[in-house]
Design a protein around this motif. Structure first.
Motif, PDB file in Angstrom:
ATOM      1  N   LEU A  34      38.948  51.263  42.800  1.00 38.77           N
ATOM      2  CA  LEU A  34      37.874  52.176  42.414  1.00 38.77           C
ATOM      3  C   LEU A  34      36.519  51.493  42.570  1.00 38.77           C
ATOM      4  CD1 LEU A  34      37.279  54.959  41.049  1.00 38.77           C
ATOM      5  CD2 LEU A  34      37.171  53.711  38.909  1.00 38.77           C
ATOM      6  N   SER A  35      36.434  50.247  42.085  1.00 45.04           N
ATOM      7  CA  SER A  35      35.160  49.525  42.171  1.00 45.04           C
ATOM      8  C   SER A  35      34.763  49.314  43.612  1.00 45.04           C
ATOM      9  CB  SER A  35      35.245  48.163  41.494  1.00 45.04           C
ATOM     10  OG  SER A  35      35.782  48.287  40.232  1.00 45.04           O
ATOM     11  N   GLN A  36      35.767  49.048  44.458  1.00 40.86           N
ATOM     12  CA  GLN A  36      35.424  48.812  45.852  1.00 40.86           C
ATOM     13  C   GLN A  36      34.896  50.070  46.530  1.00 40.86           C
ATOM     14  OE1 GLN A  36      38.979  46.874  47.052  1.00 40.86           O
ATOM     15  NE2 GLN A  36      38.001  44.854  47.195  1.00 40.86           N
ATOM     16  N   ARG A  77      22.956  47.383  41.043  1.00 40.68           N
ATOM     17  CA  ARG A  77      24.330  47.840  40.865  1.00 40.68           C
ATOM     18  C   ARG A  77      25.232  47.287  41.958  1.00 40.68           C
ATOM     19  NH1 ARG A  77      23.103  53.980  39.461  1.00 40.68           N
ATOM     20  NH2 ARG A  77      22.455  53.684  37.316  1.00 40.68           N
ATOM     21  N   VAL A  78      24.756  47.380  43.213  1.00 41.37           N
ATOM     22  CA  VAL A  78      25.554  46.896  44.339  1.00 41.37           C
ATOM     23  C   VAL A  78      25.861  45.411  44.150  1.00 41.37           C
ATOM     24  CG1 VAL A  78      25.487  46.388  46.811  1.00 41.37           C
ATOM     25  CG2 VAL A  78      24.718  48.583  46.000  1.00 41.37           C
ATOM     26  N   PHE A  97      29.180  40.794  43.323  1.00 41.16           N
ATOM     27  CA  PHE A  97      29.251  39.378  42.960  1.00 41.16           C
ATOM     28  C   PHE A  97      29.797  39.113  41.568  1.00 41.16           C
ATOM     29  CE2 PHE A  97      25.856  39.643  46.155  1.00 41.16           C
ATOM     30  CZ  PHE A  97      26.480  38.878  47.124  1.00 41.16           C
ATOM     31  N   LYS A  98      29.908  40.152  40.743  1.00 43.55           N
ATOM     32  CA  LYS A  98      30.346  39.903  39.369  1.00 43.55           C
ATOM     33  C   LYS A  98      31.625  40.670  39.049  1.00 43.55           C
ATOM     34  CE  LYS A  98      29.346  38.474  35.084  1.00 43.55           C
ATOM     35  NZ  LYS A  98      29.660  37.098  34.766  1.00 43.55           N
ATOM     36  N   MET A 140      37.559  40.728  38.467  1.00 44.05           N
ATOM     37  CA  MET A 140      38.818  41.473  38.397  1.00 44.05           C
ATOM     38  C   MET A 140      39.853  40.854  39.329  1.00 44.05           C
ATOM     39  SD  MET A 140      38.146  45.455  37.709  1.00 44.05           S
ATOM     40  CE  MET A 140      36.931  45.830  38.894  1.00 44.05           C
ATOM     41  N   GLN A 141      39.361  40.397  40.482  1.00 37.43           N
ATOM     42  CA  GLN A 141      40.302  39.771  41.415  1.00 37.43           C
ATOM     43  C   GLN A 141      40.875  38.479  40.826  1.00 37.43           C
ATOM     44  OE1 GLN A 141      37.950  39.958  44.878  1.00 37.43           O
ATOM     45  NE2 GLN A 141      39.271  41.505  45.836  1.00 37.43           N
ATOM     46  N   GLU A 142      40.000  37.763  40.124  1.00 37.28           N
ATOM     47  CA  GLU A 142      40.443  36.527  39.473  1.00 37.28           C
ATOM     48  C   GLU A 142      41.536  36.828  38.441  1.00 37.28           C
ATOM     49  OE1 GLU A 142      38.522  33.083  36.740  1.00 37.28           O
ATOM     50  OE2 GLU A 142      37.136  34.399  37.825  1.00 37.28           O
ATOM     51  N   SER A 143      41.278  37.886  37.657  1.00 40.27           N
ATOM     52  CA  SER A 143      42.266  38.273  36.646  1.00 40.27           C
ATOM     53  C   SER A 143      43.580  38.666  37.308  1.00 40.27           C
ATOM     54  CB  SER A 143      41.779  39.462  35.833  1.00 40.27           C
ATOM     55  OG  SER A 143      40.505  39.224  35.369  1.00 40.27           O
TER      56      SER A 143
END
Lengths: 100, 205
Positions: free
Chosen positions: B22-24, B166-167, B172-173, B178-181
């Protein structure tokens, strides 16, 4: 909505000639601040015209409000106030100084 | 959200995968919006520059003309003439939408008037006053155009800044975190799997 002009008597006379009625003559900078504030609160004014030198005399806070205000929109004449304001804003938002 | 605060479960992993997707897609959309806004901004920028220089020129001309009128007719005459004017230029503020940014559209009733329509006596004043009035009418017209364009630009700039933030935040955050998690959960689940196999082998043995 109407236009309003705030400034010294020699600045505002010409605008009277163009038919504008909401003219606020301010001859010293003590009266300037309350007058501008009053105009900003008037819902019937769509555009406020100021002289660039008068704008630079206003306190920083009020100047920021003026720069961000859309209704009324503030247009400055003379001096170099307005274009340098926009220039700063462009630099801040886009990251490049595009106003050349 | 730190990688250590989450429970390493399969449902959490599925949830995270959904969130990342969704974020992507949100990031992609916002990026497109940012680019669109910047394109729109470039259009307005060249207009704004022209309008500004025209406005400054008109102001200079008007200033000169009223100076001459003041000198020839006298300040008092010019002032009293100015007070005789009746017609007030009216403006209408409408709003227009550029990619979700509401910008004003200013329409004005005609500012330019002929000498008879102005409402002061022609005999009492010289042609210099008429010229000054003419110049100021042009100036007011320019002011109305400038007000519209400069406000549009301010609003666009505000929105560009917001969208850019926002972008960047997403890129960058939010997404990297989320990927790290997600990586943490996958590793942890694999580890648990291995532990389980080992335990089973031990029981069997």
């Amino acid at each position: 909505m109407e236009l309003a002009v705030v400034g010294r008597s020699e600045f505002v006379t010409g605008f009277r000639l163009a038919g504008i009625k909401k003219i606020f003559e301010v001859n010293n900078h003590v009266e300037l601040e309350p007058t501008v504030k009053k105009v900003l609160e008037d819902r019937d004014i769509g555009i406020l015209v100021l002289h660039g030198d008068d704008l630079s005399k206003l306190p920083e806070m009020l100047r920021n409000t003026i720069n961000e205000s859309v209704e009324p929109t503030v247009v400055t004449l003379g001096g170099s106030g307005q274009s340098s304001n926009l220039r700063e804003k462009i630099k801040q938002s886009v990251g490049v100084d595009l106003w050349k | 959200m730190g990688a250590k605060d989450i429970k390493p479960t399969r449902s959490e992993l599925i949830e995270l995968k959904k969130k990342i997707k969704l974020s992507q897609s949100g990031h992609k959309l916002l990026k497109m919006k940012r680019d669109g806004l910047i394109l729109e901004f470039f259009d307005i920028l060249s207009k704004a520059k022209d309008v500004r220089s025209e406005l400054d020129k008109a102001y200079e001309v008007a200033n000169k003309k009223i100076g001459i009128a003041n000198a020839v007719d006298g300040i008092i005459t010019v002032k009293s003439t100015a007070f005789a004017l009746q017609d007030i230029p009216q403006i209408e503020l409408e709003s227009r939408n550029i990619m979700g940014v509401v910008v004003p559209k200013i329409e004005s009733s005609s500012v330019r008037k002929s000498i008879e329509e102005r409402g002061y006596g022609i005999l009492g004043t010289s042609s210099y006053t008429d010229e000054a009035a003419d110049a100021y009418e042009i100036l007011v017209e320019n002011i109305i155009v400038a007000a519209e364009i400069e406000t549009t630009m301010k609003k666009l700039l505000d929105d560009i800044e917001k969208t850019k933030r926002r972008v960047n935040a997403l890129e960058f955050k939010v997404i990297p975190e989320m990927q790290e998690s997600m990586n943490f959960i996958t590793l942890r689940l694999e580890e648990m799997e291995r532990e389980n196999t080992f335990r089973l082998k031990k029981i069997k043995g």
